[in-house]
Design a protein around this motif. Structure first.
Motif, PDB file in Angstrom:
ATOM      1  N   ARG A 171      -5.391  10.231  -4.909  1.00  0.00           N
ATOM      2  CA  ARG A 171      -5.553   9.259  -3.828  1.00  0.00           C
ATOM      3  C   ARG A 171      -6.780   8.368  -4.083  1.00  0.00           C
ATOM      4  NH1 ARG A 171      -3.311   9.057   1.148  1.00  0.00           N
ATOM      5  NH2 ARG A 171      -2.319  11.053   0.763  1.00  0.00           N
ATOM      6  N   LYS A 172      -7.861   8.987  -4.491  1.00  0.00           N
ATOM      7  CA  LYS A 172      -9.095   8.235  -4.763  1.00  0.00           C
ATOM      8  C   LYS A 172      -8.902   7.199  -5.875  1.00  0.00           C
ATOM      9  CE  LYS A 172     -13.426  10.350  -3.441  1.00  0.00           C
ATOM     10  NZ  LYS A 172     -12.960  10.875  -2.147  1.00  0.00           N
ATOM     11  N   GLU A 173      -8.190   7.589  -6.933  1.00  0.00           N
ATOM     12  CA  GLU A 173      -7.932   6.651  -8.039  1.00  0.00           C
ATOM     13  C   GLU A 173      -7.081   5.467  -7.574  1.00  0.00           C
ATOM     14  OE1 GLU A 173      -7.752   9.102 -12.217  1.00  0.00           O
ATOM     15  OE2 GLU A 173      -6.185   9.468 -10.750  1.00  0.00           O
ATOM     16  N   ALA A 174      -6.045   5.761  -6.779  1.00  0.00           N
ATOM     17  CA  ALA A 174      -5.169   4.687  -6.301  1.00  0.00           C
ATOM     18  C   ALA A 174      -5.926   3.769  -5.341  1.00  0.00           C
ATOM     19  CB  ALA A 174      -3.936   5.283  -5.625  1.00  0.00           C
ATOM     20  N   GLU A 175      -6.724   4.359  -4.447  1.00  0.00           N
ATOM     21  CA  GLU A 175      -7.513   3.548  -3.511  1.00  0.00           C
ATOM     22  C   GLU A 175      -8.521   2.675  -4.251  1.00  0.00           C
ATOM     23  OE1 GLU A 175      -7.423   6.512   0.409  1.00  0.00           O
ATOM     24  OE2 GLU A 175      -9.210   6.452  -0.864  1.00  0.00           O
ATOM     25  N   GLY A 176      -9.138   3.234  -5.275  1.00  0.00           N
ATOM     26  CA  GLY A 176     -10.117   2.470  -6.062  1.00  0.00           C
ATOM     27  C   GLY A 176      -9.461   1.343  -6.835  1.00  0.00           C
ATOM     28  N   PHE A 177      -8.299   1.624  -7.399  1.00  0.00           N
ATOM     29  CA  PHE A 177      -7.610   0.603  -8.185  1.00  0.00           C
ATOM     30  C   PHE A 177      -7.219  -0.583  -7.313  1.00  0.00           C
ATOM     31  CE2 PHE A 177      -3.824  -1.354 -10.035  1.00  0.00           C
ATOM     32  CZ  PHE A 177      -4.332  -1.680 -11.285  1.00  0.00           C
ATOM     33  N   TYR A 178      -6.758  -0.278  -6.091  1.00  0.00           N
ATOM     34  CA  TYR A 178      -6.305  -1.337  -5.182  1.00  0.00           C
ATOM     35  C   TYR A 178      -7.365  -1.699  -4.133  1.00  0.00           C
ATOM     36  CZ  TYR A 178      -1.474  -1.304  -6.932  1.00  0.00           C
ATOM     37  OH  TYR A 178      -0.339  -1.450  -7.694  1.00  0.00           O
ATOM     38  N   ALA A 179      -8.629  -1.444  -4.435  1.00  0.00           N
ATOM     39  CA  ALA A 179      -9.719  -1.659  -3.464  1.00  0.00           C
ATOM     40  C   ALA A 179      -9.716  -3.070  -2.875  1.00  0.00           C
ATOM     41  CB  ALA A 179     -11.063  -1.368  -4.125  1.00  0.00           C
ATOM     42  N   VAL A 180      -9.314  -4.060  -3.686  1.00  0.00           N
ATOM     43  CA  VAL A 180      -9.272  -5.447  -3.228  1.00  0.00           C
ATOM     44  C   VAL A 180      -8.306  -5.634  -2.052  1.00  0.00           C
ATOM     45  CG1 VAL A 180      -7.575  -6.055  -5.012  1.00  0.00           C
ATOM     46  CG2 VAL A 180      -8.969  -7.849  -4.012  1.00  0.00           C
ATOM     47  N   HIS A 181      -7.326  -4.721  -1.929  1.00  0.00           N
ATOM     48  CA  HIS A 181      -6.339  -4.810  -0.850  1.00  0.00           C
ATOM     49  C   HIS A 181      -6.686  -3.919   0.350  1.00  0.00           C
ATOM     50  CE1 HIS A 181      -3.718  -7.205  -3.307  1.00  0.00           C
ATOM     51  NE2 HIS A 181      -3.569  -6.267  -4.215  1.00  0.00           N
ATOM     52  N   ARG A 182      -7.888  -3.302   0.333  1.00  0.00           N
ATOM     53  CA  ARG A 182      -8.239  -2.283   1.330  1.00  0.00           C
ATOM     54  C   ARG A 182      -8.010  -2.721   2.783  1.00  0.00           C
ATOM     55  NH1 ARG A 182     -10.760   2.577   1.325  1.00  0.00           N
ATOM     56  NH2 ARG A 182     -11.211   2.590  -0.893  1.00  0.00           N
ATOM     57  N   ALA A 183      -8.271  -3.983   3.077  1.00  0.00           N
ATOM     58  CA  ALA A 183      -8.159  -4.465   4.460  1.00  0.00           C
ATOM     59  C   ALA A 183      -6.743  -4.921   4.825  1.00  0.00           C
ATOM     60  CB  ALA A 183      -9.140  -5.620   4.674  1.00  0.00           C
ATOM     61  N   ARG A 184      -5.836  -4.930   3.853  1.00  0.00           N
ATOM     62  CA  ARG A 184      -4.484  -5.431   4.125  1.00  0.00           C
ATOM     63  C   ARG A 184      -3.659  -4.382   4.872  1.00  0.00           C
ATOM     64  NH1 ARG A 184      -3.592  -9.431   0.091  1.00  0.00           N
ATOM     65  NH2 ARG A 184      -1.706 -10.021   1.192  1.00  0.00           N
ATOM     66  N   PRO A 185      -2.731  -4.848   5.722  1.00  0.00           N
ATOM     67  CA  PRO A 185      -1.921  -3.904   6.511  1.00  0.00           C
ATOM     68  C   PRO A 185      -1.066  -2.968   5.647  1.00  0.00           C
ATOM     69  CG  PRO A 185      -1.111  -6.165   6.748  1.00  0.00           C
ATOM     70  CD  PRO A 185      -2.426  -6.246   6.034  1.00  0.00           C
ATOM     71  N   PHE A 186      -0.752  -3.388   4.421  1.00  0.00           N
ATOM     72  CA  PHE A 186       0.118  -2.571   3.571  1.00  0.00           C
ATOM     73  C   PHE A 186      -0.649  -1.579   2.702  1.00  0.00           C
ATOM     74  CE2 PHE A 186      -0.588  -6.644   1.347  1.00  0.00           C
ATOM     75  CZ  PHE A 186      -1.108  -6.213   0.129  1.00  0.00           C
ATOM     76  N   PHE A 187      -1.989  -1.522   2.853  1.00  0.00           N
ATOM     77  CA  PHE A 187      -2.802  -0.711   1.935  1.00  0.00           C
ATOM     78  C   PHE A 187      -2.405   0.769   1.930  1.00  0.00           C
ATOM     79  CE2 PHE A 187      -6.685   1.785   0.987  1.00  0.00           C
ATOM     80  CZ  PHE A 187      -6.921   1.352  -0.305  1.00  0.00           C
ATOM     81  N   ASN A 188      -2.283   1.372   3.107  1.00  0.00           N
ATOM     82  CA  ASN A 188      -1.995   2.809   3.150  1.00  0.00           C
ATOM     83  C   ASN A 188      -0.627   3.141   2.558  1.00  0.00           C
ATOM     84  OD1 ASN A 188      -4.450   3.758   4.151  1.00  0.00           O
ATOM     85  ND2 ASN A 188      -3.865   3.255   6.261  1.00  0.00           N
ATOM     86  N   ALA A 189       0.358   2.322   2.873  1.00  0.00           N
ATOM     87  CA  ALA A 189       1.696   2.549   2.317  1.00  0.00           C
ATOM     88  C   ALA A 189       1.681   2.377   0.801  1.00  0.00           C
ATOM     89  CB  ALA A 189       2.694   1.578   2.957  1.00  0.00           C
ATOM     90  N   LEU A 190       0.915   1.405   0.345  1.00  0.00           N
ATOM     91  CA  LEU A 190       0.815   1.152  -1.096  1.00  0.00           C
ATOM     92  C   LEU A 190       0.210   2.365  -1.805  1.00  0.00           C
ATOM     93  CD1 LEU A 190       0.807  -0.718  -3.608  1.00  0.00           C
ATOM     94  CD2 LEU A 190      -1.354  -1.660  -2.776  1.00  0.00           C
TER      95      LEU A 190
END
Ligand code: CMP
Length: 142
Positions: free
Chosen positions: A43-62
């Motif tokens: 989870r940490k790796e995926a969150e870090g990779f997509y950090a630029v999208h953190r505030a987007r509504p689709f972040f958690n699903a992504l």
């Protein structure tokens, strides 16, 4: 110019057993696979990779989707590799992807959209370094 880009074959496409078909498209387009690894992202790796999208509504699903199974991660090298890979992938939403593109042929939804590819030179650099050490890349300019 000779470029490198980061490509990820996402869990949906790995599960569909089409890694080879997607690799063949890269190769036929003149993109060389100069590094590769299969990986179950944390989870940490995926969150870090997509950090630029953190505030987007689709972040958690992504993030949930990206950790739902193993991914195949590769560095592609070639002339204009970043744009060329994006042409091969097609639009982010498979509904909008041109016929014959990877997403038109293999993707099911905007989340399960088969592949990721860096969108610009700076992101390519950051994304490649996120997953590969310099010694793991075997290109024409390594
Ligand atoms: P990717 O190129 O991996 O980068 C971010 C991902 O977020 C994108 O592909 C899509 O799979 C996913 N995503 C989900 N919803 C959206 C959206 N509305 N806009 C852009 N990307 C989205």
């Amino acid at each position: 110019a000779l470029e490198r880009t980061l490509s990820i074959i996402k869990p949906d496409a790995v599960a569909k057993n089409v890694i080879g078909e997607i690799y063949a498209r890269f190769e036929k387009a003149g993109l060389k696979i100069v590094a590769a690894k299969m990986k179950q992202l944390s989870r940490k790796e995926a969150e870090g990779f997509y950090a630029v999208h953190r505030a987007r509504p689709f972040f958690n699903a992504l993030v949930e989707f990206m950790i739902s199974g193993p991914v195949m991660i590769q560095v592609l090298e070639g002339d204009n590799a970043i744009a060329r890979n994006r042409e091969l992938m097609g639009a982010t939403n498979p509904k909008d992807a041109a016929p014959g593109t990877i997403r038109a042929d293999f993707a099911d939804s905007i989340d399960a959209n088969a592949v990721h590819g860096s969108d610009a030179a700076e992101t390519a650099k950051t994304e490649i370094a996120y997953f590969f050490a310099a010694t793991e890349i075997h290109g024409d300019r390594s």
